[in-house]
Enzyme design. Structure first.
Site, PDB file in Angstrom:
ATOM      1  CG  HIS A 294      -2.032   0.978   1.124  1.00  0.00           C
ATOM      2  ND1 HIS A 294      -1.836   2.332   1.261  1.00  0.00           N
ATOM      3  CD2 HIS A 294      -3.350   0.810   0.855  1.00  0.00           C
ATOM      4  CE1 HIS A 294      -2.998   2.952   1.086  1.00  0.00           C
ATOM      5  NE2 HIS A 294      -3.933   2.048   0.836  1.00  0.00           N
TER       6      HIS A 294
ATOM      7  CD  GLU B  69      -5.308   1.320  -3.250  1.00  0.00           C
ATOM      8  OE1 GLU B  69      -6.448   1.542  -2.842  1.00  0.00           O
ATOM      9  OE2 GLU B  69      -4.311   1.359  -2.512  1.00  0.00           O
TER      10      GLU B  69
END
Ligand code: PGA
Length: 258
Positions: free
Chosen positions: A95, A171
């Site tokens: 992430h 993302e």
């Protein structure tokens, strides 16, 4: 294939009382939502047990991070076996917030993916470009380069037969937590690029079956659009997953036929 809804709580909520309030909302919609979607909740590790106890539903449990060894002593880390013992099935890896605030490197990401695969946990690898590209329909060179580089590092040394189960989330870093999101067409183009990379690396058959999701400021206004695309296998919801008003609205959107 059912579409995936991943709820990443990040560093929320601040205490157990708020966690219970939040989980009540999930509970309220659980039967309706799990009919249509595969739902994975990623609470902070300290809430995993509580979340599992509260939710006696078809929701699946995920964790936001994992250490790459089971046996080595590493203060503050949580091993794959510990997470498995709590019923965790999915692990978010790579992430951008961890890359940024904890200086998580591509090498660490690669070790974590290997640790997941060796321990039969499903890695949810996040990849995305730092800055918005100029062209909606064709990803620009810089975006391509950034994403391919992340993928190259992440899967270094991983053989086809080791790749049992895996998920990727596209993302765009510039969209995460910012209230701005990638256009559907641009998301589709970049997801196609990721699938192309996977097919070159692992073969078309495997690439076809790897779910690729979108994440980055998903909310009740845009969620249906992302889910309507046949190329996008689901969404990762961050900030909105612990905002009670927004969460209620998302569930209403997804459980009513409008
Ligand atoms: P966001 O976060 O929905 O707040 O943008 C997405 C994520 O967790 O990456």
């Amino acid at each position: 294939m059912k579409k995936y809804l991943l709820f990443n709580f990040k560093t929320n909520p601040s205490n157990l009382i708020q966690l219970e309030q939040l989980l009540k909302i999930f509970q309220r919609y659980s039967s309706k939502i799990t009919e249509k979607f595969k739902v994975v909740l990623f609470p902070p590790d300290i809430y995993l047990t509580e979340t599992k106890k509260s939710l006696k539903t078809k929701f699946i449990l995920g964790a936001q991070n994992v250490f790459w060894f089971n046996k080595i002593q590493a203060t503050g880390e949580i091993s794959p076996l510990m997470l498995k013992s709590l019923g965790v099935q999915y692990i978010i890896i790579g992430h951008s917030e961890r890359r940024r605030y904890l200086e998580e490197t591509d090498e660490m990401i690669n070790w974590k993916i290997k640790a997941c695969l060796n321990n039969k946990l499903i890695p949810v690898l996040c990849v995305g470009e730092q800055e918005k590209g100029k062209n909606e329909l064709i990803p620009d060179f810089r975006t391509k380069q950034e994403i391919f580089e992340q993928l190259n590092y992440a899967f270094r040394g991983i053989k086809i037969n080791e790749l049992t189960n895996l998920m990727i989330v596209y993302e765009p870093v510039w969209a995460i937590g910012k209230g701005i999101f990638q256009d559907l067409k641009a998301s589709q183009a970049i997801i196609a690029l990721i699938r192309f990379w996977l097919s070159r690396r692992f073969g078309e058959e495997i690439a076809k079956h790897i779910p690729i999701l979108y994440g980055g400021s998903v909310n009740h206004q845009n969620i249906k659009e992302f889910l309507s695309s046949k190329d996008i296998n689901g969404v990762l919801i961050g900030s909105a997953s612990t905002n009670k008003t927004e969460l209620n609205k998302i569930f209403k959107q997804l459980t009513t036929n409008n």
